[in-house]
Scaffold this motif. Structure first.
Motif, PDB file in Angstrom:
ATOM      1  N   ASN A   1      -5.599  10.629   0.916  1.00 45.07           N
ATOM      2  CA  ASN A   1      -6.446  10.316   0.080  1.00 45.07           C
ATOM      3  C   ASN A   1      -6.418   8.638  -0.439  1.00 45.07           C
ATOM      4  O   ASN A   1      -7.140   8.496  -1.443  1.00 45.07           O
ATOM      5  CB  ASN A   1      -6.295  11.224  -1.241  1.00 45.07           C
ATOM      6  CG  ASN A   1      -6.483  12.721  -0.851  1.00 45.07           C
ATOM      7  OD1 ASN A   1      -7.414  12.866  -0.197  1.00 45.07           O
ATOM      8  ND2 ASN A   1      -5.701  13.357  -0.986  1.00 45.07           N
ATOM      9  N   PHE A   2      -5.612   7.969   0.238  1.00 48.76           N
ATOM     10  CA  PHE A   2      -5.520   6.515  -0.221  1.00 48.76           C
ATOM     11  C   PHE A   2      -6.437   5.604   0.542  1.00 48.76           C
ATOM     12  O   PHE A   2      -6.410   5.810   1.954  1.00 48.76           O
ATOM     13  CB  PHE A   2      -4.108   6.124  -0.208  1.00 48.76           C
ATOM     14  CG  PHE A   2      -3.643   4.725  -0.550  1.00 48.76           C
ATOM     15  CD1 PHE A   2      -3.423   4.404  -1.782  1.00 48.76           C
ATOM     16  CD2 PHE A   2      -3.533   3.769   0.157  1.00 48.76           C
ATOM     17  CE1 PHE A   2      -3.325   3.334  -2.244  1.00 48.76           C
ATOM     18  CE2 PHE A   2      -3.492   2.542  -0.304  1.00 48.76           C
ATOM     19  CZ  PHE A   2      -3.351   2.179  -1.488  1.00 48.76           C
ATOM     20  N   GLU A   3      -7.050   4.841  -0.003  1.00 50.76           N
ATOM     21  CA  GLU A   3      -7.897   3.701   0.670  1.00 50.76           C
ATOM     22  C   GLU A   3      -7.231   2.933   1.100  1.00 50.76           C
ATOM     23  O   GLU A   3      -6.929   1.570   0.345  1.00 50.76           O
ATOM     24  CB  GLU A   3      -9.077   3.417  -0.327  1.00 50.76           C
ATOM     25  CG  GLU A   3     -10.222   2.805   0.578  1.00 50.76           C
ATOM     26  CD  GLU A   3     -11.400   2.624  -0.305  1.00 50.76           C
ATOM     27  OE1 GLU A   3     -11.931   1.588  -0.203  1.00 50.76           O
ATOM     28  OE2 GLU A   3     -11.953   3.560  -1.061  1.00 50.76           O
ATOM     29  N   THR A   4      -6.649   2.765   2.366  1.00 51.22           N
ATOM     30  CA  THR A   4      -6.048   1.544   3.009  1.00 51.22           C
ATOM     31  C   THR A   4      -6.819   0.440   3.720  1.00 51.22           C
ATOM     32  O   THR A   4      -7.940   0.628   4.146  1.00 51.22           O
ATOM     33  CB  THR A   4      -4.934   2.044   4.057  1.00 51.22           C
ATOM     34  OG1 THR A   4      -4.278   1.193   4.606  1.00 51.22           O
ATOM     35  CG2 THR A   4      -5.951   2.853   5.311  1.00 51.22           C
ATOM     36  N   GLN A   5      -6.296  -0.968   3.493  1.00 50.39           N
ATOM     37  CA  GLN A   5      -6.806  -1.960   4.135  1.00 50.39           C
ATOM     38  C   GLN A   5      -6.065  -2.489   5.199  1.00 50.39           C
ATOM     39  O   GLN A   5      -6.440  -3.297   6.101  1.00 50.39           O
ATOM     40  CB  GLN A   5      -7.113  -3.149   3.201  1.00 50.39           C
ATOM     41  CG  GLN A   5      -7.881  -2.673   1.849  1.00 50.39           C
ATOM     42  CD  GLN A   5      -9.377  -2.763   2.429  1.00 50.39           C
ATOM     43  OE1 GLN A   5      -9.705  -3.096   3.173  1.00 50.39           O
ATOM     44  NE2 GLN A   5      -9.741  -1.243   1.920  1.00 50.39           N
TER      45      GLN A   5
ATOM     46  N   GLU B   1       0.880  -1.225  -0.025  1.00 52.12           N
ATOM     47  CA  GLU B   1      -0.016  -0.084  -0.106  1.00 52.12           C
ATOM     48  C   GLU B   1       0.834   1.225  -0.024  1.00 52.12           C
ATOM     49  O   GLU B   1       0.641   2.167  -0.761  1.00 52.12           O
ATOM     50  CB  GLU B   1      -1.128   0.156   1.144  1.00 52.12           C
ATOM     51  CG  GLU B   1      -1.998  -0.990   1.071  1.00 52.12           C
ATOM     52  CD  GLU B   1      -3.109  -0.979   2.335  1.00 52.12           C
ATOM     53  OE1 GLU B   1      -2.918  -0.182   3.149  1.00 52.12           O
ATOM     54  OE2 GLU B   1      -4.208  -1.730   2.133  1.00 52.12           O
TER      55      GLU B   1
ATOM     56  N   PHE C   1      -5.904   5.398  10.605  1.00 54.70           N
ATOM     57  CA  PHE C   1      -6.988   5.007   9.938  1.00 54.70           C
ATOM     58  C   PHE C   1      -7.655   3.674  10.436  1.00 54.70           C
ATOM     59  O   PHE C   1      -7.289   3.070  11.171  1.00 54.70           O
ATOM     60  CB  PHE C   1      -6.239   4.388   8.382  1.00 54.70           C
ATOM     61  CG  PHE C   1      -5.380   5.161   7.665  1.00 54.70           C
ATOM     62  CD1 PHE C   1      -6.083   6.184   6.806  1.00 54.70           C
ATOM     63  CD2 PHE C   1      -4.195   5.295   7.773  1.00 54.70           C
ATOM     64  CE1 PHE C   1      -5.489   6.961   5.848  1.00 54.70           C
ATOM     65  CE2 PHE C   1      -3.652   6.421   7.165  1.00 54.70           C
ATOM     66  CZ  PHE C   1      -4.075   6.939   6.248  1.00 54.70           C
TER      67      PHE C   1
END
Length: 160
Positions: free
Chosen positions: A54-58, A18, A156
């Motif tokens: 702005n990054f969609e993290t898992q 990521e 997050f």
């Protein structure tokens, strides 16, 4: 720019991917602690944080920008904090996290570094809503130091 990144233990590989996707130019190293990574990027702090925000993290749970990495010795930490403390323009709080170093006390670091900054610069402490956070992240023999505005530590929600 150095970033201390935390993830759930066992998710380090996902967090590294990521970071590579979000920042593109980055070198990530594991540490001796599960779920704790150090990332180095040539991007500015603002650019790196914007990209991650702005990054969609898992996998990434927390990102802490660090200004310096120094040997984890009280005198080295004090010197770095006093140099970086010149930037503080407002209230502050010191937060320390000690991993793998029995010679350093989290509480003692927070109190002593806070006192030094008040003495040297006449700053005001605000533990509840500080304008700046002075973060000390001890990783065994090294300590990362960051002087950050409140919104510069990213957190997050990671859903499994």
């Amino acid at each position: 720019m150095i970033l201390l990144v935390t993830t759930r233990p066992g998710r380090e590989g996902d967090a590294i991917l990521e970071l590579e996707w979000a920042l593109e130019k980055v070198r990530v190293k594991g540490t001796d602690w599960r779920g704790v990574l150090l990332a180095e990027t040539p991007l500015s702090k603002e650019e790196a944080l914007d990209r991650l925000r702005n990054f969609e993290t898992q996998a990434i749970q927390r990102v802490v920008p660090l200004d310096e990495l120094v040997p984890a010795k009280p005198e080295e930490i004090e010197k770095a904090v006093l140099e970086l403390g010149e930037r503080i323009d407002g209230t502050f709080a010191v937060r320390a996290k000690v991993r793998g170093n029995r010679g350093l006390s989290q509480r003692k670091l927070e109190v002593e570094l806070g006192s030094l900054l008040v003495e040297r610069y006449g700053l005001k402490v605000n533990l509840g809503e500080p304008d700046y956070l002075v973060l000390v992240e001890v990783l065994g023999k090294r300590a990362g130091i960051g002087v950050l505005r409140r919104n510069e530590v990213l957190r997050f929600e990671v859903v499994d």
